[in-house]
Write an enzyme that holds these catalytic residues in place. Structure first.
Site, mmCIF file in Angstrom:
data_model
loop_
_atom_site.group_PDB
_atom_site.id
_atom_site.type_symbol
_atom_site.label_atom_id
_atom_site.label_comp_id
_atom_site.label_asym_id
_atom_site.label_seq_id
_atom_site.Cartn_x
_atom_site.Cartn_y
_atom_site.Cartn_z
ATOM 1 N N HIS A 14 0.854 -1.190 0.000
ATOM 2 C CA HIS A 14 0.000 0.000 0.000
ATOM 3 C C HIS A 14 0.882 1.228 0.000
ATOM 4 C CE1 HIS A 14 -0.401 1.038 4.587
ATOM 5 N NE2 HIS A 14 0.752 0.464 4.372
ATOM 6 N N CYS A 25 5.757 6.208 4.965
ATOM 7 C CA CYS A 25 4.536 5.507 4.530
ATOM 8 C C CYS A 25 3.948 6.088 3.247
ATOM 9 C CB CYS A 25 3.495 5.514 5.640
ATOM 10 S SG CYS A 25 4.003 4.567 7.083
ATOM 11 N N HIS A 29 5.163 0.479 -0.241
ATOM 12 C CA HIS A 29 5.791 -0.497 0.649
ATOM 13 C C HIS A 29 4.775 -1.594 0.957
ATOM 14 C CE1 HIS A 29 3.644 2.231 3.353
ATOM 15 N NE2 HIS A 29 3.648 1.270 4.270
ATOM 16 N N HIS A 31 3.520 -5.021 3.787
ATOM 17 C CA HIS A 31 3.497 -5.584 5.136
ATOM 18 C C HIS A 31 3.023 -7.032 5.076
ATOM 19 C CE1 HIS A 31 3.909 -1.649 7.058
ATOM 20 N NE2 HIS A 31 2.952 -1.200 6.259
ATOM 21 N N HIS A 69 -1.700 -10.503 -1.364
ATOM 22 C CA HIS A 69 -0.834 -10.197 -2.501
ATOM 23 C C HIS A 69 -1.503 -9.224 -3.474
ATOM 24 C CE1 HIS A 69 1.455 -13.496 -0.812
ATOM 25 N NE2 HIS A 69 2.489 -12.979 -1.450
ATOM 26 N N GLU A 107 0.497 -4.476 11.294
ATOM 27 C CA GLU A 107 1.346 -4.321 10.118
ATOM 28 C C GLU A 107 2.762 -4.801 10.387
ATOM 29 O OE1 GLU A 107 -0.527 -0.436 7.902
ATOM 30 O OE2 GLU A 107 1.092 -0.121 9.327
#
Length: 117
Positions: A14, A25, A29, A31, A69, A107
């Site tokens: 995201h 953020c 990136h 998680h 994914h 996360e």
């Protein structure tokens, strides 16, 4: 009050594009997310359960089909923060299982967001 919980996992990317460019953020990136749904009831059913864990399988299917994914900006409305995800999963679960009392989303191993009305 009886409480049960079940944990689900998925990986996704995201980007929080509303944040300043120098915020980590704001960059693309990913998680390895953990979602924990909690159900609560003052009474147990005839089998001695709040709800059979097997009945929560639709949440796994929903997560796998919709979030795993994927790029969360493409599958969620609004900002794809852990807080908004906790609310999203809470609403989804509550519509199916009235005993839903909270949802937590992680996360990272050190961070959690929770929605509990």
């Amino acid at each position: 009050m009886f409480r049960i919980s079940k944990e689900f996992h998925f990986s996704a990317s995201h980007q929080l594009t509303h944040l300043p460019d120098d915020h980590q953020c704001a960059r693309l990136h990913g998680h390895n997310y953990i979602v924990v749904v909690e159900l609560a009831s003052a009474t147990l059913n005839d089998d001695g359960f709040v709800r059979d864990y097997h009945e929560l399988k639709p949440l796994k299917t929903y997560i796998d089909d919709t979030f795993d994914h994927r790029h969360l900006n493409d599958v969620m409305e609004g900002h794809s923060t852990a807080e908004n995800m906790a609310r999203h999963f809470f609403d989804w679960c509550k519509a199916r299982w009235p005993e839903t009392s909270a949802v937590k989303v992680s996360e990272t191993p050190k961070t959690w967001a929770e929605f509990r009305p």
